[in-house]
Design a protein around this motif. Structure first.
Motif, short mmCIF file in Angstrom:
data_model
loop_
_atom_site.label_atom_id
_atom_site.label_comp_id
_atom_site.label_asym_id
_atom_site.label_seq_id
_atom_site.Cartn_x
_atom_site.Cartn_y
_atom_site.Cartn_z
N ALA A 237 0.95 -1.31 -0.10
CA ALA A 237 0.18 0.30 -0.01
C ALA A 237 0.94 0.87 0.02
O ALA A 237 0.22 2.26 -0.62
CB ALA A 237 -0.65 0.20 1.05
N ALA A 238 2.41 0.67 0.61
CA ALA A 238 3.65 2.69 0.33
C ALA A 238 4.13 1.88 -0.16
O ALA A 238 4.87 0.74 -0.06
CB ALA A 238 3.28 3.07 1.84
N PRO A 239 5.15 2.97 -0.61
CA PRO A 239 4.67 3.95 -1.24
C PRO A 239 3.07 4.03 -2.12
O PRO A 239 3.73 3.26 -2.23
CB PRO A 239 5.28 5.01 -1.52
CG PRO A 239 5.94 3.73 -2.48
CD PRO A 239 5.92 2.69 -1.44
N GLU A 240 2.29 4.96 -1.68
CA GLU A 240 1.31 4.42 -2.69
C GLU A 240 1.31 5.30 -3.90
O GLU A 240 0.57 4.43 -5.23
CB GLU A 240 -0.15 5.76 -2.05
CG GLU A 240 -1.51 6.09 -3.21
CD GLU A 240 -2.05 7.54 -2.59
OE1 GLU A 240 -3.40 7.58 -2.74
OE2 GLU A 240 -1.76 7.57 -1.54
N LYS A 241 2.23 5.77 -4.61
CA LYS A 241 2.43 6.05 -6.10
C LYS A 241 4.02 5.27 -6.23
O LYS A 241 5.05 5.61 -5.89
CB LYS A 241 3.28 7.79 -5.91
CG LYS A 241 3.38 8.59 -7.65
CD LYS A 241 4.25 9.88 -7.12
CE LYS A 241 3.77 9.75 -9.04
NZ LYS A 241 4.09 11.98 -8.70
N LYS A 242 3.28 4.99 -7.23
CA LYS A 242 4.55 3.80 -7.61
C LYS A 242 5.07 4.60 -9.20
O LYS A 242 4.95 5.29 -9.49
CB LYS A 242 4.03 2.38 -8.32
CG LYS A 242 3.01 1.96 -6.82
CD LYS A 242 3.54 1.48 -5.80
CE LYS A 242 2.71 0.63 -4.99
NZ LYS A 242 3.35 0.92 -3.76
N ARG A 243 6.94 3.81 -9.57
CA ARG A 243 7.26 4.04 -10.52
C ARG A 243 6.43 3.48 -12.31
O ARG A 243 7.31 4.43 -12.75
CB ARG A 243 8.48 3.52 -11.06
CG ARG A 243 9.12 4.77 -9.12
CD ARG A 243 10.69 4.78 -9.04
NE ARG A 243 11.39 5.08 -8.98
CZ ARG A 243 12.60 4.68 -8.43
NH1 ARG A 243 13.51 4.29 -8.72
NH2 ARG A 243 13.65 5.20 -7.00
N VAL A 244 5.46 3.18 -12.01
CA VAL A 244 4.62 2.61 -13.07
C VAL A 244 3.14 3.14 -13.01
O VAL A 244 2.68 3.41 -11.50
CB VAL A 244 4.85 0.99 -13.26
CG1 VAL A 244 6.31 0.95 -13.82
CG2 VAL A 244 4.64 0.24 -11.86
N THR A 245 2.10 2.91 -13.49
CA THR A 245 0.49 2.87 -13.27
C THR A 245 0.08 1.88 -14.21
O THR A 245 0.39 1.80 -15.88
CB THR A 245 0.04 4.55 -14.12
OG1 THR A 245 0.54 4.67 -15.39
CG2 THR A 245 0.79 5.76 -12.60
N GLY A 246 -0.86 1.50 -13.96
CA GLY A 246 -2.03 0.91 -15.12
C GLY A 246 -1.85 -0.78 -14.31
O GLY A 246 -2.51 -1.54 -15.11
N GLN A 247 -1.28 -1.05 -13.54
CA GLN A 247 -0.93 -2.42 -13.14
C GLN A 247 -2.12 -2.87 -12.20
O GLN A 247 -3.09 -2.13 -11.88
CB GLN A 247 0.16 -2.12 -12.02
CG GLN A 247 0.26 -2.02 -10.32
CD GLN A 247 0.34 -0.92 -10.94
OE1 GLN A 247 0.67 0.48 -11.26
NE2 GLN A 247 0.24 -0.23 -9.60
#
Length: 274
Positions: A237-247
């Motif tokens: 859950a953390a970090p909420e912002k990942k280096r990828v999106t749409g997973q």
């Protein structure tokens, strides 16, 4: 040749289709195999479609066109997926599985053929229509679920490595930043493994910061391969912002502090529904 009875034909046909998921078999193939007329085989296929649907065994469908026929897809309903993943979450939650350093022990889950096979089918269900040419993973813990996903999709598995191997020939090597440790690491893939213009699905066991996943996306960029999607067994859950999106991850993990002890709280991902 002795005449083959209908129950024998249907049993053999279902076995063949489920052993080779997402592969199209023409009606002529079964006619030659069983020495039966096309009308007879069409009736058998219609009966099998009804059986598979009635018992929630996946999806048996006919494909029209010049290269059409019939294929089996190991489609898992959202209800079945929630039941499977919900049971895994209950098993993985609690302090008994938390290792020193805040790591969660999942090796037994990823070594269970039935569980890994089911997870692969759940992931594949979401990407059948995208029609990837292969599944990509990073060695080593992600290999089992990536392999079962590739099997369900009926496509090859490609494995990126931390270092090139001499028996794989010339390779493309890139550096990436690990999302968990922040260190610079190397990722390698043989030039013969994929071709320019192909489409891939990335599957791995764990997603924290997304550094390794971003590395795999960048690696595919070097080959001119399109990434259709990314799927993971679990993400933090953390970090909420990942280096990828749409997973799409099957499970989400929070690490909680209770009485100076770390407790794992694992829940199904939101896309699986309530």
């Amino acid at each position: 040749m002795e005449k083959i009875r209908r129950n024998e034909r249907m049993s053999a046909m279902l076995k063949l289709l489920t052993d080779h998921p997402n592969r199209i078999y023409t009606l002529s193939h079964f006619c030659e195999l069983f020495g039966a007329a096309k009308s007879t085989m069409s009736e058998d296929i219609d009966l099998l479609c009804g059986v598979v649907k009635a018992f929630g065994l996946g999806q048996l469908e006919t494909v029209t066109g010049a290269s059409g026929g019939v294929r089996y897809r190991a489609v898992v309903s959202r209800e079945q997926a929630r039941e499977t993943i919900g049971g895994l979450c209950r098993e993985l939650s609690g302090k008994g599985r938390v290792l020193p350093g805040g790591f969660l022990y999942t090796s037994d889950i990823l070594a269970d053929p039935q569980l890994v096979g089911r997870m692969g089918e759940i992931i594949a269900t979401e990407y059948f229509d995208a029609e990837p040419d292969f599944v990509l993973t990073m060695e080593t813990k992600g290999i089992p679920v990536a392999l079962t996903t590739a099997h369900a999709l009926g496509v090859p598995l490609v494995i990126a490595r931390h270092a090139s191997k001499v028996y794989e020939g010339s390779a493309v090597n890139i550096n990436y930043v690990s999302g968990s440790s922040g260190s610079i690491q190397t990722m390698s893939l043989s030039r013969r493994a994929v071709r320019e213009g192909q489409r891939c699905l990335i599957v791995d066991d764990f997603l924290k910061g997304g550094g390794t996943a971003k590395g795999m996306v960048d690696l595919m960029g070097e080959f001119g391969v399109t990434v259709l999607g990314m799927a993971f067994v679990m993400e933090t859950a953390a970090p909420e912002k990942k280096r990828v999106t749409g997973q799409r991850s099957l499970m989400v993990m929070d690490m909680l502090e209770v009485d100076d002890e770390q407790i794992a709280s694992v829940r199904p991902a939101k896309w699986l529904g309530a």
